[in-house]
Write an enzyme that holds these catalytic residues in place. Structure first.
Site, short mmCIF file in Angstrom:
data_model
loop_
_atom_site.label_atom_id
_atom_site.label_comp_id
_atom_site.label_asym_id
_atom_site.label_seq_id
_atom_site.Cartn_x
_atom_site.Cartn_y
_atom_site.Cartn_z
N ASP A 1 5.39 3.96 -0.93
CA ASP A 1 4.38 3.07 -0.34
C ASP A 1 3.15 3.08 -1.24
O ASP A 1 2.86 4.09 -1.88
CB ASP A 1 4.00 3.54 1.07
CG ASP A 1 5.12 3.32 2.08
OD1 ASP A 1 5.88 2.35 1.92
OD2 ASP A 1 5.21 4.12 3.02
N ASP B 1 8.26 -3.54 3.26
CA ASP B 1 7.73 -3.46 4.63
C ASP B 1 7.10 -4.79 5.04
O ASP B 1 7.27 -5.25 6.17
CB ASP B 1 6.67 -2.36 4.74
CG ASP B 1 7.21 -0.98 4.44
OD1 ASP B 1 8.42 -0.75 4.62
OD2 ASP B 1 6.40 -0.12 4.03
#
Length: 168
Positions: A125, A143
């Site tokens: 991330d 995401d």
């Protein structure tokens, strides 16, 4: 003997999934080669940082400390959902982009994160949004595609349901 006209299905939208996977993996390769770990790099001061971090769980680090079995659980879950949505794409008329595009986004995002899990043992991330001292959990392009696709699926169901109710 009647000939059946074959109506094109929406499987062509899997090209969107491939584009999402490509962009997601390219961005993560950039992150891994360019950003320091756990160090904010401001993009828009007071709102947006690049912030390299890792997630062994799911959304909001759900099950991130579960001991390792979650890697296989989330891999299986993502592949099962992607397979189901690919099946739905095969049953969706090509012209119905309001249904097809969200399915393709979810598939691309899910597979992008599966690749991370299988290669790295976690998801990379790097997008961090915040206001003041309030930080949204870091996320990535995969995401974003999953969330956009889920919203699209919900809106498509809502509006198609209303249209069917009016017609009926």
């Amino acid at each position: 003997m009647q000939s059946k006209t074959v109506k094109p299905n929406a499987l062509i939208y899997l090209l969107v999934s491939v584009a999402v996977i490509g962009l997601d993996q390219w961005s993560k390769a950039w992150v891994l080669s360019s950003l320091p770990e756990f160090t904010p790099v401001p993009v828009i001061e007071g709102f947006w940082n690049w912030y390299r971090t890792y997630n062994t769980g799911a959304a909001f680090s759900f099950l991130s400390d579960a001991g390792g079995w979650q890697l296989w659980f989330f891999t299986f879950l993502a592949l099962a959902i992607s397979g189901l949505m690919a099946f739905w794409l095969s049953r969706t008329p090509r012209a119905n982009w309001r249904s097809a595009l969200p399915y393709a986004l979810v598939i691309g995002g899910a597979i992008g994160n599966v690749i991370d899990r299988q290669i790295h043992g976690h998801v990379v991330d790097f997008i961090q949004w915040y206001v003041g001292n309030h930080y949204w959990p870091a996320f990535n392009i995969a995401d974003s595609a999953i969330v956009a696709g889920a919203i699209g699926i919900a809106l498509s169901g809502l509006f198609e349901g209303k249209a069917a109710k009016k017609a009926g």
